[in-house]
Scaffold this motif. Structure first.
Motif, PDB file in Angstrom:
ATOM      1  N   SER A 118       0.819  -1.218   0.000  1.00 62.34           N
ATOM      2  CA  SER A 118       0.000   0.000   0.000  1.00 62.34           C
ATOM      3  C   SER A 118       0.848   1.261   0.000  1.00 62.34           C
ATOM      4  N   TRP A 119       2.143   1.120   0.338  1.00 66.20           N
ATOM      5  CA  TRP A 119       3.028   2.293   0.329  1.00 66.20           C
ATOM      6  C   TRP A 119       3.504   2.650  -1.074  1.00 66.20           C
ATOM      7  N   VAL A 120       3.483   1.689  -2.002  1.00 67.60           N
ATOM      8  CA  VAL A 120       4.101   1.873  -3.314  1.00 67.60           C
ATOM      9  C   VAL A 120       3.173   2.667  -4.225  1.00 67.60           C
ATOM     10  N   GLU A 121       3.637   3.844  -4.625  1.00 67.91           N
ATOM     11  CA  GLU A 121       2.811   4.745  -5.425  1.00 67.91           C
ATOM     12  C   GLU A 121       2.848   4.359  -6.903  1.00 67.91           C
ATOM     13  N   PRO A 122       1.769   4.674  -7.654  1.00 66.95           N
ATOM     14  CA  PRO A 122       1.792   4.451  -9.107  1.00 66.95           C
ATOM     15  C   PRO A 122       2.998   5.147  -9.739  1.00 66.95           C
ATOM     16  N   GLY A 123       3.595   4.478 -10.706  1.00 68.31           N
ATOM     17  CA  GLY A 123       4.748   5.032 -11.407  1.00 68.31           C
ATOM     18  C   GLY A 123       6.088   4.632 -10.847  1.00 68.31           C
ATOM     19  N   THR A 124       6.079   3.944  -9.684  1.00 69.30           N
ATOM     20  CA  THR A 124       7.337   3.542  -9.054  1.00 69.30           C
ATOM     21  C   THR A 124       7.997   2.397  -9.822  1.00 69.30           C
ATOM     22  N   HIS A 125       9.319   2.447  -9.896  1.00 68.69           N
ATOM     23  CA  HIS A 125      10.077   1.281 -10.359  1.00 68.69           C
ATOM     24  C   HIS A 125      10.798   0.680  -9.162  1.00 68.69           C
ATOM     25  N   ILE A 126      10.770  -0.651  -9.046  1.00 69.61           N
ATOM     26  CA  ILE A 126      11.371  -1.363  -7.921  1.00 69.61           C
ATOM     27  C   ILE A 126      12.479  -2.292  -8.422  1.00 69.61           C
ATOM     28  N   ASN A 127      13.641  -2.222  -7.772  1.00 70.14           N
ATOM     29  CA  ASN A 127      14.708  -3.209  -7.951  1.00 70.14           C
ATOM     30  C   ASN A 127      14.790  -4.032  -6.673  1.00 70.14           C
ATOM     31  N   ALA A 128      14.480  -5.314  -6.745  1.00 73.21           N
ATOM     32  CA  ALA A 128      14.516  -6.190  -5.572  1.00 73.21           C
ATOM     33  C   ALA A 128      15.637  -7.200  -5.752  1.00 73.21           C
ATOM     34  N   ILE A 129      16.723  -7.019  -5.007  1.00 69.89           N
ATOM     35  CA  ILE A 129      17.911  -7.861  -5.254  1.00 69.89           C
ATOM     36  C   ILE A 129      18.445  -8.550  -4.003  1.00 69.89           C
ATOM     37  N   GLY A 130      17.862  -8.257  -2.831  1.00 63.02           N
ATOM     38  CA  GLY A 130      18.462  -8.779  -1.610  1.00 63.02           C
ATOM     39  C   GLY A 130      18.208 -10.248  -1.354  1.00 63.02           C
ATOM     40  N   SER A 131      16.963 -10.674  -1.459  1.00 61.66           N
ATOM     41  CA  SER A 131      16.634 -12.068  -1.131  1.00 61.66           C
ATOM     42  C   SER A 131      16.826 -12.959  -2.356  1.00 61.66           C
ATOM     43  N   HIS A 132      17.411 -14.114  -2.129  1.00 63.99           N
ATOM     44  CA  HIS A 132      17.690 -15.023  -3.253  1.00 63.99           C
ATOM     45  C   HIS A 132      17.631 -16.480  -2.817  1.00 63.99           C
ATOM     46  N   ALA A 133      16.688 -16.760  -1.925  1.00 62.22           N
ATOM     47  CA  ALA A 133      16.544 -18.137  -1.455  1.00 62.22           C
ATOM     48  C   ALA A 133      15.079 -18.406  -1.132  1.00 62.22           C
ATOM     49  N   PRO A 134      14.641 -19.650  -1.303  1.00 67.32           N
ATOM     50  CA  PRO A 134      13.266 -20.002  -0.917  1.00 67.32           C
ATOM     51  C   PRO A 134      13.018 -19.670   0.549  1.00 67.32           C
ATOM     52  N   GLY A 135      11.820 -19.159   0.820  1.00 67.05           N
ATOM     53  CA  GLY A 135      11.462 -18.827   2.192  1.00 67.05           C
ATOM     54  C   GLY A 135      11.888 -17.442   2.633  1.00 67.05           C
TER      55      GLY A 135
END
Length: 330
Positions: A215-232
């Motif tokens: 709910s915090w993410v506003e329209p038009g945002t681009h997200i780079n998600a790179i931290g998690s890289h394992a199941p769970g």
């Protein structure tokens, strides 16, 4: 007799630039989308008696004449017992024509730069052209190169940093990022307002549970998600994934390794069928990236061997041309 070049961390740091890394990954991801990269899944080997894990990551990119493998080791007892880093990386490059080894280089700094560079590449293709504010979660080595790369891909006015570290470390990190990027960097007071204020959001943490609310993410945002890289493990909550146009580095790799995707699937809230495209397909022009300014675009990366081999080949060529490193007969 084959000649082998040895490159230390200092040599790699002397050679590598973020612009160079982003450029070479642009070529590599286009080749990947065209089916011109051979890249087996990473192979883990555990040494439980030493609390150790080794990951073997090979790849061949014919267009770049890049053939080799990276070995990453994670030995959690190293700092206390041996005074060594708990994570180490080594890269070996081979001559694709003969199979002879041509280079061995330190992979720690290169890994951090290539991880930043792929987010820079994703930002180049997916963020709004008028993006000015970057919010970064994390203050570690990976976060530093993320800030560097994103600043190379958009003309930023401001960077906000949020983490659970102490204030002294956060302020020091903000000062370092300002100096590195030329972008005024401040420590954010709280996570929600930092997310709401940004045009580009990068998550580079070791979190096991979501650190943002969709709910915090506003329209038009681009997200780079790179931290998690394992199941769970995941940095993203389900709502963020569901509301985004999703672009993984590799659908196959992310579905095998990323809790950010696996958990929403297990909940029945999201399906990989809704993935818009792999990043390479957007880079190659075979699929569309951002279609409207109010799209929320999400790039998820678990890290691919092609990133290591492409970046390492660039470093090696520069080292040969500039006479950097130690060469000896093998």
């Amino acid at each position: 007799m084959a000649k082998l070049r040895l490159l230390s961390r200092a040599h790699v740091q002397e050679i590598i630039t973020m612009e160079g890394a982003i450029g070479i990954l642009e070529e590599a991801f286009a080749d990947f989308a065209a089916g011109n990269v051979t890249m087996p899944v990473r192979t883990p080997i555990t040494a439980p008696e030493y609390n150790g894990l080794s990951l073997f990551m090979p790849a061949y990119i014919p267009g770049l004449k890049a053939l080799g493998a990276k070995v990453v080791t994670v030995y959690k007892d190293n700092p206390a017992k041996f005074g060594l880093p708990n994570v180490m990386g080594t890269i070996i490059l081979l001559n694709p024509e003969t199979g002879a080894p041509v280079c061995i280089m330190d992979g720690r700094y290169l890994t951090a730069v290539r991880t930043g560079a792929v987010s820079g590449l994703a930002t180049k293709y997916l963020a709004r052209l008028d993006a000015k504010v970057h919010t970064l979660f994390g203050t570690g080595v990976q976060a530093r190169t993320q800030a560097w790369a994103v600043a190379k891909s958009r003309e930023l006015k401001r960077c906000l940093v949020f983490s659970i570290d102490d204030d002294e470390k956060k302020q020091a990190f903000a000062g370092e990022v300002t100096k590195l990027t030329g972008v005024q960097t401040e420590v954010a007071k709280d996570a929600e307002n930092a997310v709401r204020a940004c045009d580009i959001l990068t998550l580079a943490t070791s979190a096991k549970e979501p650190i943002i609310d969709g709910s915090w993410v506003e329209p038009g945002t681009h997200i780079n998600a790179i931290g998690s890289h394992a199941p769970g493990m995941r940095e993203l909550d389900t709502a963020t994934v569901v509301k985004s146009k999703v672009f993984p580095d590799s659908t196959e790799a992310c579905m095998a390794e990323a809790g950010d995707f696996q958990i929403p699937v297990e909940e029945g809230a999201w399906s990989p069928d809704s993935i818009a495209a792999d990043l390479g397909e957007v880079v190659a022009g075979s699929k569309t990236g951002r279609e409207a300014d109010n799209d929320i675009t999400l790039f998820k990366s678990v890290g691919l061997a092609l990133q290591d081999m492409a970046t390492a080949s660039y470093v090696y060529r520069e080292a040969v041309e500039r006479g950097i490193g130690h060469e000896f007969e093998f």
